[in-house]
Design a protein around this motif. Structure first.
Motif, mmCIF file in Angstrom:
data_model
loop_
_atom_site.group_PDB
_atom_site.id
_atom_site.type_symbol
_atom_site.label_atom_id
_atom_site.label_comp_id
_atom_site.label_asym_id
_atom_site.label_seq_id
_atom_site.Cartn_x
_atom_site.Cartn_y
_atom_site.Cartn_z
ATOM 1 N N GLY A 133 -8.366 1.257 10.693
ATOM 2 C CA GLY A 133 -6.682 1.439 10.925
ATOM 3 C C GLY A 133 -5.937 0.407 11.209
ATOM 4 O O GLY A 133 -4.825 0.099 10.753
ATOM 5 N N ALA A 134 -6.282 -0.400 12.118
ATOM 6 C CA ALA A 134 -5.691 -2.149 12.300
ATOM 7 C C ALA A 134 -6.108 -2.920 11.569
ATOM 8 O O ALA A 134 -4.668 -3.578 11.358
ATOM 9 C CB ALA A 134 -6.447 -2.178 13.748
ATOM 10 N N ILE A 135 -7.002 -3.677 10.325
ATOM 11 C CA ILE A 135 -6.678 -4.022 9.432
ATOM 12 C C ILE A 135 -5.843 -3.662 8.058
ATOM 13 O O ILE A 135 -5.377 -4.207 7.747
ATOM 14 C CB ILE A 135 -8.131 -3.989 9.100
ATOM 15 N N THR A 136 -5.740 -2.334 8.279
ATOM 16 C CA THR A 136 -4.705 -2.091 7.440
ATOM 17 C C THR A 136 -3.636 -2.105 7.493
ATOM 18 O O THR A 136 -2.703 -2.440 6.569
ATOM 19 C CB THR A 136 -4.798 -0.077 6.831
ATOM 20 N N GLU A 137 -3.023 -1.931 8.671
ATOM 21 C CA GLU A 137 -1.743 -1.946 9.487
ATOM 22 C C GLU A 137 -1.631 -4.108 9.375
ATOM 23 O O GLU A 137 -0.395 -3.883 9.253
ATOM 24 C CB GLU A 137 -1.285 -1.544 10.408
ATOM 25 N N ALA A 138 -2.369 -4.267 9.977
ATOM 26 C CA ALA A 138 -2.521 -5.640 10.250
ATOM 27 C C ALA A 138 -2.032 -6.636 8.456
ATOM 28 O O ALA A 138 -1.231 -7.394 8.482
ATOM 29 C CB ALA A 138 -3.501 -6.592 10.490
ATOM 30 N N ASP A 139 -3.266 -5.845 6.955
ATOM 31 C CA ASP A 139 -2.238 -6.711 6.193
ATOM 32 C C ASP A 139 -1.272 -6.341 5.345
ATOM 33 O O ASP A 139 -0.916 -7.203 5.061
ATOM 34 C CB ASP A 139 -3.736 -5.254 5.380
ATOM 35 N N ARG A 140 -0.219 -5.285 5.984
ATOM 36 C CA ARG A 140 0.559 -5.312 5.488
ATOM 37 C C ARG A 140 1.696 -6.429 6.746
ATOM 38 O O ARG A 140 3.071 -6.747 6.127
ATOM 39 C CB ARG A 140 1.598 -3.337 6.139
ATOM 40 N N HIS A 141 1.359 -6.207 7.542
ATOM 41 C CA HIS A 141 1.945 -7.516 8.471
ATOM 42 C C HIS A 141 2.596 -8.706 8.228
ATOM 43 O O HIS A 141 2.700 -9.881 8.072
ATOM 44 C CB HIS A 141 2.139 -6.935 10.132
ATOM 45 N N ASN A 142 0.778 -8.997 7.783
ATOM 46 C CA ASN A 142 -0.203 -10.492 7.442
ATOM 47 C C ASN A 142 0.963 -10.971 6.307
ATOM 48 O O ASN A 142 1.610 -12.589 5.703
ATOM 49 C CB ASN A 142 -1.323 -10.687 7.589
ATOM 50 N N ILE A 143 1.299 -9.931 5.054
ATOM 51 C CA ILE A 143 1.526 -10.457 3.879
ATOM 52 C C ILE A 143 2.821 -10.381 4.333
ATOM 53 O O ILE A 143 3.793 -11.183 3.230
ATOM 54 C CB ILE A 143 1.107 -9.799 2.987
ATOM 55 N N ARG A 144 3.508 -10.462 5.119
ATOM 56 C CA ARG A 144 4.359 -10.531 5.147
ATOM 57 C C ARG A 144 5.362 -11.949 6.727
ATOM 58 O O ARG A 144 6.332 -11.715 6.492
ATOM 59 C CB ARG A 144 5.978 -9.447 5.922
ATOM 60 N N GLY A 145 3.999 -12.696 6.574
ATOM 61 C CA GLY A 145 3.941 -13.825 7.227
ATOM 62 C C GLY A 145 3.697 -14.004 8.442
ATOM 63 O O GLY A 145 3.249 -14.908 9.785
ATOM 64 N N GLU A 146 3.824 -12.159 9.028
ATOM 65 C CA GLU A 146 2.704 -12.392 10.553
ATOM 66 C C GLU A 146 1.135 -12.669 10.211
ATOM 67 O O GLU A 146 0.269 -12.848 10.050
ATOM 68 C CB GLU A 146 2.415 -10.643 10.945
ATOM 69 N N ARG A 147 0.480 -12.982 11.636
ATOM 70 C CA ARG A 147 -1.074 -13.476 12.031
ATOM 71 C C ARG A 147 -1.464 -12.929 12.904
ATOM 72 O O ARG A 147 -1.249 -12.666 14.265
ATOM 73 C CB ARG A 147 -1.090 -15.153 12.305
ATOM 74 N N ILE A 148 -2.632 -11.274 12.619
ATOM 75 C CA ILE A 148 -2.473 -10.614 13.235
ATOM 76 C C ILE A 148 -4.292 -10.289 13.361
ATOM 77 O O ILE A 148 -4.306 -10.030 11.514
ATOM 78 C CB ILE A 148 -2.164 -9.796 13.529
ATOM 79 N N SER A 149 -5.237 -10.635 13.998
ATOM 80 C CA SER A 149 -6.893 -10.667 13.595
ATOM 81 C C SER A 149 -7.250 -9.662 14.748
ATOM 82 O O SER A 149 -6.963 -9.332 15.598
ATOM 83 C CB SER A 149 -7.726 -12.070 13.803
ATOM 84 N N ILE A 150 -8.286 -8.345 14.473
ATOM 85 C CA ILE A 150 -9.494 -7.810 14.344
ATOM 86 C C ILE A 150 -10.144 -7.650 15.330
ATOM 87 O O ILE A 150 -11.117 -8.240 14.199
ATOM 88 C CB ILE A 150 -9.024 -6.767 13.805
ATOM 89 N N ASP A 151 -10.856 -8.450 16.055
ATOM 90 C CA ASP A 151 -12.431 -8.476 16.592
ATOM 91 C C ASP A 151 -12.705 -7.378 16.933
ATOM 92 O O ASP A 151 -11.981 -6.355 17.717
ATOM 93 C CB ASP A 151 -12.599 -9.734 18.265
ATOM 94 N N THR A 152 -14.235 -7.038 16.926
ATOM 95 C CA THR A 152 -14.678 -5.797 17.546
ATOM 96 C C THR A 152 -16.091 -6.013 18.241
ATOM 97 O O THR A 152 -16.507 -6.807 17.636
ATOM 98 C CB THR A 152 -14.610 -4.251 15.949
ATOM 99 N N ILE A 153 -16.513 -4.799 18.737
ATOM 100 C CA ILE A 153 -17.749 -4.834 19.385
ATOM 101 C C ILE A 153 -17.823 -3.259 19.611
ATOM 102 O O ILE A 153 -17.923 -3.351 20.366
ATOM 103 C CB ILE A 153 -17.574 -5.628 20.754
ATOM 104 N N PRO A 154 -19.047 -3.474 19.246
ATOM 105 C CA PRO A 154 -20.212 -2.017 19.414
ATOM 106 C C PRO A 154 -20.439 -2.078 20.511
ATOM 107 O O PRO A 154 -21.763 -2.569 20.540
ATOM 108 C CB PRO A 154 -20.670 -1.494 18.348
#
Length: 249
Positions: A133-154
């Motif tokens: 969910g986070a990566i899909t939503e971040a993609d929408r914002h990053n193509i509009r000039g935002e910069r958001i990255s997602i880090d995960t650790i199980p």
């Protein structure tokens, strides 16, 4: 980089730094530009001291340092700092004169490249769905000039998760923590309260344990939790987490 000017703090903000989402030790110098540089240097004692002395001589304020061992006898040292705009060329010139410096050049800072960070931790399956969910939503914002990255650790285990939660407060550019699991409480809850006192916001999946009572927002659907985490930190979104505090979805 030139033109990236820092925010001038008001007197009230000094008494309450978390009001601006700052770490307790963070401070910003007004009317100074933010820069980053990468130096390839000989791996020798005193190298950090020599390089930081150059920055100090130019009245630069170091905000972040990272050392990467490129293999003996060479190391890469990355600095982020603020300084008056005319200083950058003279800083680079003086650093090139330091004994053992092989190469030094200006580079885009991590905020410009990777931007704000969202950390997702907990059980593997739940972490995966939150990340989706986070990566899909971040993609929408990053193509509009935002910069958001997602880090995960199980990760599982009360003490292991508590240590990981506390460590997020020491990581650069982290704006949101998402706890994805089936049961979390005890030491994890105490760790959540600790990082919240530093200004870090926490979203939790709806799960057993006391962590849901401490979290800023509780979301049942892991994909929705990831989406809401990104919307909460994105400048290009209109979602205001402060209006949703302590709510459950």
């Amino acid at each position: 980089m030139p033109g990236d000017y820092a925010l001038a703090l008001t007197p009230d903000a000094w008494t309450s730094p978390w009001a601006l989402g700052l770490r307790p030790w963070a401070f910003i110098i007004a009317a100074m530009a933010a820069y980053a540089l990468l130096a390839e240097v000989s791996d020798r004692p005193g190298m950090i001291s020599d390089l930081t002395r150059v920055l100090a001589d130019h009245h630069a304020n170091i905000t972040y340092v990272d050392i990467h061992d490129a293999g003996e006898p060479v190391a890469d040292i990355y600095f982020e700092f603020t300084a008056e705009q005319p200083s950058i060329e003279s800083i680079l010139g003086d650093m090139r004169q330091v004994n053992g410096v092989r190469l030094v050049e200006e580079t885009p800072n991590f905020a410009r490249i990777y931007g704000k960070r969202i950390i997702v931790m907990g059980g593997g399956a739940q972490v995966g769905f939150v990340a989706m969910g986070a990566i899909t939503e971040a993609d929408r914002h990053n193509i509009r000039g935002e910069r958001i990255s997602i880090d995960t650790i199980p990760l599982v285990g009360e003490q292991e998760l508590a240590a990981a939660v506390r460590a997020t407060a020491r990581l650069p550019r982290v704006k949101m923590l998402v706890l994805a699991g089936s049961i979390m409480g005890g030491a994890i809850t105490e760790a959540v309260k600790e990082v919240q006192s530093y200004g870090l916001r926490v979203i939790s999946l709806n799960q057993a344990g006391s962590v849901t009572d401490a979290a800023d927002l509780v979301v049942s659907d892991p994909v929705q939790a990831g989406v809401m985490a990104v919307m909460a930190v994105a400048d290009t979104a209109k979602f205001d987490l402060m209006k949703q505090l302590k709510k459950r979805y």
